[in-house]
Design a protein around this motif. Structure first.
Motif, mmCIF file in Angstrom:
data_model
loop_
_atom_site.group_PDB
_atom_site.id
_atom_site.type_symbol
_atom_site.label_atom_id
_atom_site.label_comp_id
_atom_site.label_asym_id
_atom_site.label_seq_id
_atom_site.Cartn_x
_atom_site.Cartn_y
_atom_site.Cartn_z
ATOM 1 N N SER A 96 0.933 -1.037 0.023
ATOM 2 C CA SER A 96 -0.049 -0.043 0.052
ATOM 3 C C SER A 96 0.954 1.389 0.018
ATOM 4 O O SER A 96 0.545 2.172 -0.763
ATOM 5 N N GLY A 97 1.840 1.195 0.571
ATOM 6 C CA GLY A 97 2.965 2.287 0.818
ATOM 7 C C GLY A 97 3.326 2.565 -0.523
ATOM 8 O O GLY A 97 3.619 3.644 -0.908
ATOM 9 N N MET A 98 3.830 1.627 -1.400
ATOM 10 C CA MET A 98 4.576 1.487 -2.317
ATOM 11 C C MET A 98 3.497 2.133 -3.628
ATOM 12 O O MET A 98 3.679 2.813 -4.693
ATOM 13 N N VAL A 99 2.079 1.760 -3.542
ATOM 14 C CA VAL A 99 1.099 2.109 -4.237
ATOM 15 C C VAL A 99 0.781 3.538 -4.094
ATOM 16 O O VAL A 99 0.749 4.472 -5.093
ATOM 17 N N ALA A 100 0.924 4.228 -2.992
ATOM 18 C CA ALA A 100 0.324 5.290 -2.816
ATOM 19 C C ALA A 100 1.515 6.464 -3.224
ATOM 20 O O ALA A 100 1.031 7.531 -3.459
ATOM 21 N N ILE A 106 3.073 6.307 5.987
ATOM 22 C CA ILE A 106 2.665 6.207 7.482
ATOM 23 C C ILE A 106 0.977 6.214 6.983
ATOM 24 O O ILE A 106 0.311 5.284 7.734
ATOM 25 N N VAL A 107 0.405 7.229 6.349
ATOM 26 C CA VAL A 107 -0.895 7.350 6.211
ATOM 27 C C VAL A 107 -1.442 6.007 5.352
ATOM 28 O O VAL A 107 -2.493 5.394 5.487
ATOM 29 N N ALA A 108 -0.400 5.756 4.551
ATOM 30 C CA ALA A 108 -1.197 4.279 3.584
ATOM 31 C C ALA A 108 -1.233 3.266 4.212
ATOM 32 O O ALA A 108 -2.240 2.362 4.093
ATOM 33 N N GLY A 109 -0.368 3.088 5.534
ATOM 34 C CA GLY A 109 -0.533 1.904 6.299
ATOM 35 C C GLY A 109 -1.955 2.050 7.056
ATOM 36 O O GLY A 109 -2.540 0.996 7.190
ATOM 37 N N PHE A 110 -2.388 3.246 7.415
ATOM 38 C CA PHE A 110 -3.567 3.259 8.352
ATOM 39 C C PHE A 110 -4.658 3.182 7.222
ATOM 40 O O PHE A 110 -5.814 2.476 7.551
ATOM 41 N N LEU A 134 -7.006 0.398 -4.506
ATOM 42 C CA LEU A 134 -8.087 1.127 -4.464
ATOM 43 C C LEU A 134 -7.796 2.243 -3.508
ATOM 44 O O LEU A 134 -7.862 3.552 -3.572
ATOM 45 N N GLY A 135 -7.653 1.846 -2.291
ATOM 46 C CA GLY A 135 -7.617 2.856 -1.228
ATOM 47 C C GLY A 135 -6.332 3.422 -1.183
ATOM 48 O O GLY A 135 -6.209 4.797 -1.085
ATOM 49 N N ALA A 136 -5.102 2.629 -1.170
ATOM 50 C CA ALA A 136 -4.060 3.297 -1.268
ATOM 51 C C ALA A 136 -3.824 4.360 -2.178
ATOM 52 O O ALA A 136 -3.073 5.246 -2.314
ATOM 53 N N GLY A 137 -4.269 3.677 -3.616
ATOM 54 C CA GLY A 137 -4.119 4.573 -4.789
ATOM 55 C C GLY A 137 -4.788 5.776 -4.951
ATOM 56 O O GLY A 137 -4.253 6.917 -5.115
ATOM 57 N N LEU A 138 -6.132 5.757 -4.161
ATOM 58 C CA LEU A 138 -6.789 6.996 -4.146
ATOM 59 C C LEU A 138 -6.013 8.010 -3.080
ATOM 60 O O LEU A 138 -5.947 9.274 -3.396
#
Length: 487
Positions: free
Chosen positions: A263-267, A285-289, A314-318
């Protein structure tokens, strides 16, 4: 060559998805990942690239350079190859969310639609010279360096729609509560994750599409460092959230850590080229949450996503699309021109909303049509017993290949465990499923006098066929019923 490292990500997705499903569906998920390359590659070569980067086009879609620009030579084969692997990645995301219960024909269809039309149109909007997102008002350009929105929001949104229309796997929810269905091998998941971590360096660093120009090396190295920092932060945060008990269970979870890192890498994709390292840390950090919150939300909505692909992509990408105008060092809110940064934030937000709406429209029509024709989901009896044998005739772990030579299994003429009404036989009673299965036959050691011609050994003796030595052990084959849950 970044294309080769980037292409390796497909094997990472394959291992990650194979380890996350049950053993009876391993061959099925692997051939789906293989077909990402075959079908998407041909479709992107024939018409997908033309829709995305055709030199003649309008703000919505390109319409030239079919067959990669020429039947003999592509005008820029390296660029085509790089963009194709982006396209294959968007398609692969969907297969994980719909694993273990999707008809094979359905997969063939959505590879063509996603890889040949839906994803290329979004690419044209954001990354072509004439796309409407790339040519906003007052010179505003949609900021998405490596595809947080273009690749991951597209894949994640399509995965959500597909999984929702498909419905959960049998046994995933019981009395309104989610029931954990574990994958069959955690080491394979971890291997896939390590390959994806490596591939993301090429995914983000290679998005500069050049290394020989002035400043290219700085941009590429900055993108790769930011990718590592954001991924590390996301993985640690997700692990700690899981350890806190907010996701259920108080564990140091490897699988949660892997998804948090992804997720961190996607974000960071959207701002990998321009964020400061501390900005990448914040995004991670935010991507983890964000991953943890989306993971719980998807379950609350009754959507069964075996790989948490919706939460990761979807979540981390957004979040990445929205974070880029805030933390980009050149045009974000941390830069001097705050007014431009706010306009850029609004343009990125509009882009994300339109991309999601486009994917919901196209994928909804596609999956809805397949469902209406009854070719979206496999029948319940096939889902219970596994897709590998009836669909492919190639179990990933054939039972006859196991053993050490000291236990003989009789020929498997197993009676059907399902009655004429399609329901399984009971677990207990004279006509129960275990009583209808063959029993293993063991070789019993005869500890009589040793032959004089052979030296003594601890395992010497005459081996005889002795069916009476068989213990009351039931042999379950692929897709058997385990206790009271159909897995």
């Amino acid at each position: 060559m970044p294309q080769s490292s980037f292409f390796l990500m497909q094997s990472g997705f394959a291992f990650l998805e194979a380890g996350s499903v049950r053993s009876k569906n391993t061959t099925n998920i692997l051939i789906k990942n293989m077909l990402d390359i075959f079908i998407t590659g041909l479709c992107y070569w024939m018409f997908g690239f033309a829709f995305a980067f055709g030199q003649v086009g309008n703000p919505f879609i390109g319409h030239s350079d079919f067959f990669a620009g020429s039947l003999r030579y592509s005008p820029d084969p390296a660029f085509w190859l790089f963009q194709f692997v982006f396209c294959a990645t968007a398609t692969t995301i969907v297969s994980g969310a719909m694993a273990e219960r999707t008809e094979f024909v359905c997969y063939l269809v959505y590879c063509v639609v996603i890889g040949g039309f839906m994803y290329p149109v979004v690419t044209h909007w954001a990354w072509s010279d004439v796309g409407w997102l790339a040519n906003g008002p007052n010179g505003i350009v949609y900021k998405d360096f490596a595809g947080s929105g273009v690749v991951h929001v597209v894949g994640g949104t399509t995965a959500f729609v597909g999984a929702k229309l498909l419905g959960p796997r049998i046994g995933r929810f019981k009395d309104g509560q989610a029931v954990q269905i574990s994958g069959h091998t955690v080491p394979l998941v971890a291997l896939g994750a390590f390959i994806l971590f490596f591939g993301f360096l090429a995914f983000n660093g290679g998005s500069q599409a050049s290394i020989s120009g002035a400043g290219d090396g700085q941009v590429v190295s900055n993108a790769m460092v930011n990718t590592l920092v954001s991924g590390a932060a996301g993985g640690l945060v997700a692990m700690m959230v899981k350890r806190s008990g907010l996701l259920g269970g108080v564990n140091w979870s490897l699988l949660t850590s892997i998804n948090g890192a992804l997720s961190g890498m996607v974000a960071i994709c959207a701002a990998a080229d321009s964020a400061y390292s501390w900005g990448a840390l914040v995004i991670g950090i935010v991507a983890g949450f964000v991953y943890c919150a989306w993971s719980k939300l998807v379950v609350k909505l009754g959507v069964d996503d075996p790989l948490d692909a919706v939460a990761v992509h979807l979540g981390a990408g957004l979040w990445g699309v929205l974070a880029a105008p805030i933390l980009a060092s050149d045009v974000g809110l941390v830069a001097e021109d705050k007014q431009y940064a706010l306009l850029l934030f609004g343009w990125n937000l509009l882009g994300a909303v339109v991309i999601m709406a486009w994917c919901v429209l196209v994928s909804g029509l596609m999956f809805g049509t397949l469902k209406a024709f009854g070719i979206l989901r496999v029948p319940p009896e096939i889902e219970l017993r596994g897709l590998d044998i009836p669909k492919h005739g190639e179990p990933a772990y054939p039972t006859e290949s196991y053993g050490h030579g000291w236990t003989i299994m009789p020929p498997d003429h197993s009676p059907d465990l399902f009655g004429p009404d399609g329901k399984p036989y009971p677990l207990y009673g004279p006509d129960s499923a275990p009583n209808r299965l063959p029993q293993p036959v063991y070789l019993k050691m005869n500890n009589g006098p040793r032959p004089v011609s052979r030296p003594p050994s601890r395992s010497s003796g005459r081996h005889v066929y002795n069916p009476s030595s068989v213990p009351p052990v039931t042999y379950f084959n692929h897709g058997a019923v385990v206790e009271d849950t159909y897995m």
